[in-house]
Design an enzyme around this catalytic site. Structure first.
Site, PDB file in Angstrom:
ATOM      1  N   GLY A 142      19.461  11.055  47.349  1.00 44.59           N
ATOM      2  CA  GLY A 142      20.799  11.394  47.778  1.00 44.59           C
ATOM      3  C   GLY A 142      21.839  10.423  47.267  1.00 44.59           C
ATOM      4  O   GLY A 142      21.559   9.555  46.430  1.00 44.59           O
ATOM      5  N   LYS A 190      24.233   7.209  53.575  1.00 49.51           N
ATOM      6  CA  LYS A 190      23.388   7.847  52.569  1.00 49.51           C
ATOM      7  C   LYS A 190      23.220   9.311  52.947  1.00 49.51           C
ATOM      8  O   LYS A 190      22.558   9.643  53.928  1.00 49.51           O
ATOM      9  CB  LYS A 190      22.032   7.149  52.489  1.00 49.51           C
ATOM     10  CG  LYS A 190      21.153   7.639  51.341  1.00 49.51           C
ATOM     11  CD  LYS A 190      19.951   6.742  51.173  1.00 49.51           C
ATOM     12  CE  LYS A 190      19.195   7.088  49.896  1.00 49.51           C
ATOM     13  NZ  LYS A 190      18.062   6.147  49.660  1.00 49.51           N
ATOM     14  N   ASP A 233       8.198  -2.796  45.648  1.00 45.33           N
ATOM     15  CA  ASP A 233       9.209  -2.685  44.582  1.00 45.33           C
ATOM     16  C   ASP A 233      10.272  -3.772  44.717  1.00 45.33           C
ATOM     17  O   ASP A 233      11.467  -3.496  44.660  1.00 45.33           O
ATOM     18  CB  ASP A 233       9.854  -1.300  44.615  1.00 45.33           C
ATOM     19  CG  ASP A 233      10.587  -0.964  43.319  1.00 45.33           C
ATOM     20  OD1 ASP A 233      10.311  -1.624  42.296  1.00 45.33           O
ATOM     21  OD2 ASP A 233      11.437  -0.059  43.327  1.00 45.33           O
TER      22      ASP A 233
END
Length: 586
Positions: free
Chosen positions: A388, A405, A484
């Site tokens: 998004g 978001k 990550d």
């Protein structure tokens, strides 16, 4: 070495930092039984080894060997004199040239032949069938072409066959059915065509099979899916298979990974899939399946990934998925589901549940009033991601600035009755760490102060990130691995305090059984970003907190050297670690 140590039998110097070329004099060490030079920084042409006729083991893996010439592989022919050779590994180098036919004349005692991860081209010689003792044959990630030779079926002791990531054409040879000892078969990412040979059903010991990303077609025969109770991973994705998925898929009671996505399969999802109770990842995306999600799938409580998107499924979204405690991704997008969206379990996690493209769904998130974003004007757009868009907004209560978001999923409505789903975060006014480490001048920021971090700020941010990792790894009830960690995922608030964000790839660590190995492997694939992800993730190893620590180390090097790990300067013999060592002496 061959001059002063002519009687040496074993020379093993793997996993060091040796550079340069292999000396020609090594061929004088005629009593050599084992030569292991892997995992160094050797380069250049490999000399003739014809005098080493007593050689049993030769490992040159993970170097930079090869000159880029047509004769890169000529030394292989000199090994035909080594009649006791049992293991030969030249994989993960820079060898080029045509695969020589002389490999057919290697010792019939050869057990392991590793040629993968080079730039070798040409055809596999039909004489490969002479190597009747072979148990491992890996030629993946080269430039090989032609057909897969029928003669490979003569290698009846073969346990691993990896020919993936090449340019093979033609049919899968039916002779592969003779490989009854086979455990692993990798033919993915070629240009193979035709059907899966029925003879493969004779390979009753296979545990890993991938035929993905080819041009295979036809139906998936029930006999093939009667392969083995021991199959752990099956990938048939990105082909042109059609017809129904046979009920026999339920025979794979030990299956952990099944990917049949991006084909033309149709019909109902077999209820027998519920027998595959060890499934962790089930991907049926991009087919023509229809009907409802069968209730028998309620038994698949170990699922971590379930992707049924882009099909013609209908009916209600099952509520039993609310009880799938470790489900991390549920993708039901672009089907014909209807009714109310459940609100518990995985359905509460908007980043883990994707249901867009189902126009008859309703409910889900409660109605909410949108914070002031100027109707989500592009002037308030902060960024766009795969899940998004993020906007800057203001809450009515205290006029505080926030980040909103807006997710591309349908499960709620805004004040105008439009489908809407969003997450509200604290706004990080100073952006992310990557923007401060590698600032890019923009025309509309010409008068702004140049972004620059002093040493103390860098140190404090590093401590903030370390504290965040300590919390994730040691303070949470269930440890969390971020998977990550990189500068763009470290956000900075008004006071330049670092916050670790973007948990899209994060994993919960379940407690492993006491009798399990600490070096578990996973077939789900690489997690993280190239340059920051630890090397073992690329080899399929299970994620761990040590992976985050590795990424944190790379982040520290980047913070204090100003260089990215993927910088173009890091090639040949120079890597990130050596650059940091030279520029940041103790």
């Amino acid at each position: 070495m061959g001059i002063t140590l002519q009687n040496i039998k074993v020379f093993a110097v793997g996993a060091n930092q040796f550079t340069g070329s292999i000396p020609i004099s090594i061929s004088n060490a005629s009593n050599l039984d084992s030569l292991t030079l892997g995992q160094n920084k050797l380069f250049g042409k490999v000399p003739s080894l014809e005098k080493l006729n007593k050689m049993r083991i030769l490992l040159l893996t993970y170097n930079y060997l090869g000159s880029g010439g047509a004769n890169d592989l000529s030394f292989l022919c000199s090994l035909t004199n080594a009649t006791n050779l049992i293991k030969l590994g030249i994989n993960a180098n820079s060898f080029e040239g045509k695969l020589p036919r002389c490999i057919s004349n290697f010792s019939t005692n050869l057990i392991n032949l590793y040629l993968d991860n080079n730039k070798i081209f040409g055809n596999i010689p039909i004489g490969i069938g002479n190597l009747i003792s072979l148990e491992s044959l890996t030629m993946w990630k080269n430039r090989l072409s032609g057909t897969v030779p029928f003669e490979i079926g003569k290698l009846q002791k073969l346990r691993e066959l990896a020919l993936n990531n090449n340019s093979f054409i033609g049919n899968i040879p039916s002779s592969l059915g003779n490989l009854t000892a086979l455990l692993e078969l990798y033919l993915l990412k070629n240009n193979l065509q035709g059907t899966i040979p029925l003879s493969l059903s004779q390979c009753q010991n296979v545990i890993f099979m991938s035929l993905a990303n080819n041009n295979l077609s036809g139906t998936i025969f029930p006999q093939v899916l009667g392969l083995s109770f021991s199959l752990l991973s099956l990938d048939l994705s990105a082909n042109q298979f059609n017809g129904a998925l046979p009920m026999e898929v339920g025979n794979f009671i030990n299956l952990g990974y099944l990917d049949i996505s991006e084909n033309m399969l149709f019909g109902k999802i077999p209820t027998s899939l519920g027998s595959c109770v060890k499934l962790e990842s089930l991907n049926m995306r991009g087919n023509l399946f229809q009907g409802v999600i069968p209730s028998s799938l309620e038994s698949l409580r170990g699922l971590q990934i379930l992707d049924l998107s882009n099909n013609n499924l209908s009916g209600n979204i099952p509520r039993f998925l609310e009880r799938f405690d470790i489900l991390q991704l549920l993708n039901l997008s672009y089907n014909h589901f209807e009714g109310e969206v459940p609100t518990k379990g995985v359905y509460k996690n908007s980043s883990a549940t994707l249901i867009m493209g189902n126009s008859k769904l309703c409910g889900g998130m409660p109605k909410m009033k949108l914070p002031a974003t100027d109707a989500f004007s592009s002037t308030n757009l902060i960024g766009v991601g795969s899940f998004g868009s993020v906007y800057r907004g203001v809450l009515d209560q205290d006029r505080g600035t926030i980040a909103i978001k807006v997710l591309t999923a349908c499960s709620g409505v805004d004040y105008q009755g439009h489908d809407f789903k969003a997450l509200v975060y604290e706004f990080m006014s100073n952006g992310n760490l990557d923007e401060w480490l590698h600032p890019i001048a923009r025309t509309n920021e010409a008068l702004e102060e140049q972004k620059n971090l002093n040493l103390l700020q860098r140190l404090n941010i590093a401590i903030d990130v370390a504290n965040a990792l300590d919390y994730l790894h040691h303070q949470c009830h269930t440890p969390i691995v971020h998977c990550d960690l990189k500068p763009s995922n470290v956000l900075l608030d008004d006071d330049m305090i670092g916050h670790v964000g973007d948990f899209g790839l994060a994993r919960f660590l379940r407690e492993a059984p006491k009798d399990s190995s600490t070096n578990q492997s996973s077939s789900i694939g690489l997690r993280g970003t190239i340059g920051y992800a630890p090397p073992e993730y690329g080899m399929g190893n299970e994620v761990s907190t040590y992976g985050d620590i590795y990424s944190y180390g790379i982040l520290l090097l980047e913070m204090f050297t100003g260089k990215r790990p993927t910088d173009n300067m890091f090639k040949d013999s120079l890597n990130f670690h050596e650059f940091a060592k030279a520029n940041l002496p103790e």
